[in-house]
Design an enzyme around this catalytic site. Structure first.
Site, PDB file in Angstrom:
ATOM      1  CD  GLN A   1      75.165 -18.946  23.885  1.00 27.89           C
ATOM      2  OE1 GLN A   1      75.542 -18.235  22.895  1.00 27.89           O
ATOM      3  NE2 GLN A   1      75.814 -19.870  24.299  1.00 27.89           N
ATOM      4  CB  SER A   2      72.576 -11.435  22.586  1.00 33.12           C
ATOM      5  OG  SER A   2      72.256 -10.571  21.925  1.00 33.12           O
ATOM      6  CG  ASN A   3      69.944 -14.950  18.365  1.00 29.56           C
ATOM      7  OD1 ASN A   3      70.727 -15.827  18.149  1.00 29.56           O
ATOM      8  ND2 ASN A   3      68.703 -15.192  18.916  1.00 29.56           N
TER       9      ASN A   3
END
Ligand SMILES: Cc1ncc(COP(=O)(O)O)c(C=O)c1O
Length: 350
Positions: A82-84
């Site tokens: 879920q890395s921005n």
């Protein structure tokens, strides 16, 4: 050094125009009254380029600028599923005609039939995504290293085939990415000066350390008196500040200036990240609800919620005294509100 000189030096570097700057800066009237401080917010979450902006866009402007100057075709980067940072890198690549390849570690395992949040956006953007599952007994550091090793083998193969690859580290935390937040600090200092007030504190969430390194390097260059309070969301040992100082100094050198910083220049707090990265805290979720209900805006449970919770606790304990003037740097990440339940915890229970 004057801010216009720093801007001139930054202006000589290759840069892609990805965001909309300056990002908004304004006073939070309701919370200022409630908390007894003068609270402003800097909306890096409004950086663009899409609705899902954040602090990575400012770093990526310089990183993608450099990649293009080097003739790169493929951009490899890393993070959690879920890395921005990873999602914003894919957006940037799409705009600039580069091909993004992600190596993402599943700290929280995604459901392939019900993709959410940034992983969903990565897929809509058409990124090549490699999800790395943790092996039993493997530490976070070990799986991160394995992810990088796999990506480098992939890069080697593409290079052999005659392609040009460019590697961006997790969080965009290298000397070029961090310089983005020298730029960010200068922009903020100019906005603060324009409202005619002296600010005591700048509060933000720190992860890879690139934003913190850039902000403190910017503060050093401008000899700015505002204190930068960095709330850790991962939990780091003492080497973190040494490494972040080294990073800041590489950025300063890259810019061609003589100033340097040391680990003692950081005001870093490791007390608010628990229970762990991508694991929600009660205080972080309280902060998300508070900002939503008092000001109608959204923080996230992984980064900005925990930093805001740290700031609230500092105010409660008088570490940030009443009547202080404080800027909260909103670094984005609210897509996490649409992520897996494990990341949200009991957010909806109050
Ligand atoms: C929303 C958000 N806030 C803060 C950070 C921390 O920034 P840095 O990695 O530069 O320390 C990140 C990094 O991923 C982020 O996505």
């Amino acid at each position: 050094m004057e801010s216009k000189c720093v801007k001139q030096l930054l202006g000589q570097k290759p840069k892609a125009n990805l965001g909309f700057y300056p990002t908004p800066f304004y006073r939070l009237e309701n919370l200022s009254k409630k908390l007894g401080i003068n609270l402003f917010i800097k909306r890096e979450d409004f950086s663009g380029q899409s609705l899902f902006g954040g602090n990575k866009i400012r770093k990526l402007e310089y990183l993608i600028g450099d990649a293009k100057e080097q003739g790169a075709e493929y951009i490899f980067t890393f993070g959690a599923t879920q890395s921005n940072h990873a999602m914003q890198t894919v957006e940037a690549c799409r705009k600039e005609g580069l091909t993004p390849i992600l190596y993402l570690v599943a700290y929280v395992e995604p459901d392939e039939d019900d993709l959410r949040s940034n992983l969903l956006l990565d897929k809509i953007l058409g990124a090549e995504v490699h999800v790395i599952l943790k092996n039993p007994g493997e530490s976070d550091a070990e799986v991160d290293a394995r992810s990088v090793q796999l990506a480098r083998e992939h890069m080697k193969q593409l290079t052999k085939e005659g392609h040009k690859c460019y590697e961006i580290p997790m969080g965009g935390a290298n000397l070029i990415g961090s310089a983005g937040f020298i730029d960010g600090f200068v922009e903020l200092a100019e906005q603060a000066a324009a409202v005619g007030q002296n600010f005591d504190y700048l509060v933000h969430a720190t992860g890879s350390g690139g934003t913190m390194a850039g902000l403190v390097a910017g503060k050093k260059l401008l000899k700015h008196p505002m204190r930068v309070l960095s709330f850790d969301v991962i939990g780091h040992d003492a080497s973190y500040l040494e490494n972040s100082a080294a990073l800041a100094n590489e950025s300063l050198e890259w810019l061609g200036v003589d100033e340097r910083i040391s680990a003692e220049d950081f005001e870093h707090d490791n007390d608010y990240y628990l229970p762990g990265y991508e694991m929600p805290s009660d205080a972080g979720n309280d902060a998300i609800r508070l900002l939503a209900r008092e000001e109608g805006l959204f923080l996230d449970p992984v980064y900005s919620g925990k930093a805001f919770a740290g700031m609230l606790d500092y105010i409660k304990k008088g570490i940030i005294p009443q009547k202080s003037s404080v800027i909260f740097l909103h670094t984005g990440g609210a897509t996490a509100l649409f992520a897996e339940k494990e990341i949200l915890g009991d957010l909806l229970e109050k």
